[in-house]
Write a protein that holds these residues in place. Structure first.
Motif, PDB file in Angstrom:
ATOM      1  N   SER B  71      32.718  -5.203  -1.513  1.00 16.61           N
ATOM      2  CA  SER B  71      33.547  -4.359  -2.372  1.00 16.61           C
ATOM      3  C   SER B  71      32.691  -3.585  -3.359  1.00 16.61           C
ATOM      4  O   SER B  71      31.571  -3.992  -3.694  1.00 16.61           O
ATOM      5  CB  SER B  71      34.586  -5.194  -3.118  1.00 16.61           C
ATOM      6  OG  SER B  71      33.956  -6.026  -4.055  1.00 16.61           O
ATOM      7  N   SER B  72      33.243  -2.468  -3.814  1.00 21.21           N
ATOM      8  CA  SER B  72      32.586  -1.622  -4.802  1.00 21.21           C
ATOM      9  C   SER B  72      33.648  -1.136  -5.775  1.00 21.21           C
ATOM     10  O   SER B  72      34.834  -1.042  -5.429  1.00 21.21           O
ATOM     11  CB  SER B  72      31.917  -0.433  -4.118  1.00 21.21           C
ATOM     12  OG  SER B  72      31.408   0.495  -5.064  1.00 21.21           O
ATOM     13  N   SER B  73      33.216  -0.815  -6.992  1.00 20.08           N
ATOM     14  CA  SER B  73      34.146  -0.218  -7.945  1.00 20.08           C
ATOM     15  C   SER B  73      33.509   0.991  -8.584  1.00 20.08           C
ATOM     16  O   SER B  73      32.282   1.065  -8.749  1.00 20.08           O
ATOM     17  CB  SER B  73      34.560  -1.227  -9.011  1.00 20.08           C
ATOM     18  OG  SER B  73      33.451  -1.558  -9.817  1.00 20.08           O
ATOM     19  N   LEU B  74      34.355   1.960  -8.900  1.00 19.52           N
ATOM     20  CA  LEU B  74      33.939   3.166  -9.614  1.00 19.52           C
ATOM     21  C   LEU B  74      34.681   3.182 -10.939  1.00 19.52           C
ATOM     22  O   LEU B  74      35.910   3.156 -10.961  1.00 19.52           O
ATOM     23  CB  LEU B  74      34.283   4.420  -8.803  1.00 19.52           C
ATOM     24  CG  LEU B  74      34.115   5.771  -9.521  1.00 19.52           C
ATOM     25  CD1 LEU B  74      32.641   6.042  -9.826  1.00 19.52           C
ATOM     26  CD2 LEU B  74      34.704   6.912  -8.700  1.00 19.52           C
ATOM     27  N   LEU B  75      33.924   3.205 -12.016  1.00 19.29           N
ATOM     28  CA  LEU B  75      34.494   3.272 -13.364  1.00 19.29           C
ATOM     29  C   LEU B  75      34.169   4.631 -13.962  1.00 19.29           C
ATOM     30  O   LEU B  75      33.005   5.030 -13.977  1.00 19.29           O
ATOM     31  CB  LEU B  75      33.916   2.161 -14.236  1.00 19.29           C
ATOM     32  CG  LEU B  75      34.191   2.255 -15.748  1.00 19.29           C
ATOM     33  CD1 LEU B  75      35.666   2.041 -16.043  1.00 19.29           C
ATOM     34  CD2 LEU B  75      33.329   1.259 -16.521  1.00 19.29           C
ATOM     35  N   ILE B  76      35.200   5.318 -14.421  1.00 21.01           N
ATOM     36  CA  ILE B  76      35.014   6.566 -15.156  1.00 21.01           C
ATOM     37  C   ILE B  76      35.386   6.272 -16.603  1.00 21.01           C
ATOM     38  O   ILE B  76      36.530   5.908 -16.895  1.00 21.01           O
ATOM     39  CB  ILE B  76      35.902   7.700 -14.606  1.00 21.01           C
ATOM     40  CG1 ILE B  76      35.643   7.919 -13.122  1.00 21.01           C
ATOM     41  CG2 ILE B  76      35.651   8.997 -15.375  1.00 21.01           C
ATOM     42  CD1 ILE B  76      36.585   8.923 -12.468  1.00 21.01           C
ATOM     43  N   THR B  77      34.445   6.396 -17.496  1.00 19.28           N
ATOM     44  CA  THR B  77      34.720   6.088 -18.898  1.00 19.28           C
ATOM     45  C   THR B  77      35.181   7.339 -19.643  1.00 19.28           C
ATOM     46  O   THR B  77      34.833   8.466 -19.270  1.00 19.28           O
ATOM     47  CB  THR B  77      33.467   5.534 -19.593  1.00 19.28           C
ATOM     48  OG1 THR B  77      32.411   6.508 -19.494  1.00 19.28           O
ATOM     49  CG2 THR B  77      33.006   4.245 -18.932  1.00 19.28           C
ATOM     50  N   ALA B  78      35.995   7.122 -20.661  1.00 22.01           N
ATOM     51  CA  ALA B  78      36.469   8.217 -21.526  1.00 22.01           C
ATOM     52  C   ALA B  78      36.981   9.385 -20.692  1.00 22.01           C
ATOM     53  O   ALA B  78      36.484  10.511 -20.781  1.00 22.01           O
ATOM     54  CB  ALA B  78      35.357   8.665 -22.464  1.00 22.01           C
TER      55      ALA B  78
END
Lengths: 114, 110
Positions: B71-78
């Protein structure tokens, strides 16, 4: 800057017509791809070319053919268009070498078959 | 054939919040890539993470990869309104090709 250009953004054709979609890249990439994109189905690979005059079938090649006579140009041909080929078609290119080089995409052709 | 599957299918947040999207895949991979697609446009490559990396950053993007969980995750902050787009993960089944998931539709409201 890297550029993949698809000849038309929107195209309307009639069933039974022979349809040509053109794609040109200016990055001297060996690999070129044609995908179709439908809601809920993501991108599905139609055909792939890894060199001039070389091609490989993707997951959904039925009803399509391709031509790559020059390195920079990859054409998708709908031999006899049908309504179930109404879709968004995306062309992409990538350099040769290694597992999974990033792909560069054109802006797509939204094709409607009436 | 789909290798990667994104979760959730759709995500709606307010500007300034963080957005997290997940991708699961089925077989061993050499790398995993994330792409963005604005409405009516082509896909744009965002980031590539190799199988021997656990985390990678690019600006406001943070990608993690857990090969044991596939699994992988993509986090976009702000998040900003301009981040509104569909986001796809992609994995290479072999040389040259990629398999894309069905995508996560992100809406960021002002």
């Amino acid at each position: 800057d890297v550029k993949v250009t698809q000849s038309s953004r929107y195209l309307v054709k009639r069933t039974g017509e022979k349809v040509f979609l053109e794609c040109v890249q200016d990055m001297d990439h060996e690999n070129m791809f044609w995908y179709r994109q439908d809601p809920g189905l993501g991108l599905r690979l139609i055909y792939f070319s890894y060199d001039v005059k070389m091609k490989e079938k993707g997951d959904i090649p039925e009803g399509y053919s391709v031509s790559r006579e020059k390195k920079e140009r990859f054409s998708l041909i709908l031999e006899s268009a049908s309504t179930n080929q109404t879709s968004m078609y995306l062309c992409a290119s990538s350099p040769q070498g290694g597992l999974g080089q990033p792909q560069h995409f054109g802006d797509g052709t939204r094709l409607s078959i009436l | 054939s789909q290798q990667g599957e994104e979760d959730p299918q759709a995500l709606s947040i307010q500007e300034g919040e963080n957005a997290t999207m997940n991708c699961s895949y089925k077989t061993s991979i050499n790398n995993l890539q994330w792409y963005r697609q604005n409405s009516g446009r082509g896909l744009v490559h965002l980031i590539l993470i190799r199988s021997n990396e656990r985390e990678k950053h690019s600006g406001r993007l943070r990608v993690t990869l857990d090969t044991s969980k596939k699994s992988s995750s993509l986090l976009i902050t702000a998040s900003r309104a301009a981040d509104t787009a569909s986001y796809f993960c992609a994995t290479p089944p072999g040389y040259n090709k990629l398999i894309f998931g069905a995508g996560t539709r992100l809406a960021v409201h002002p």
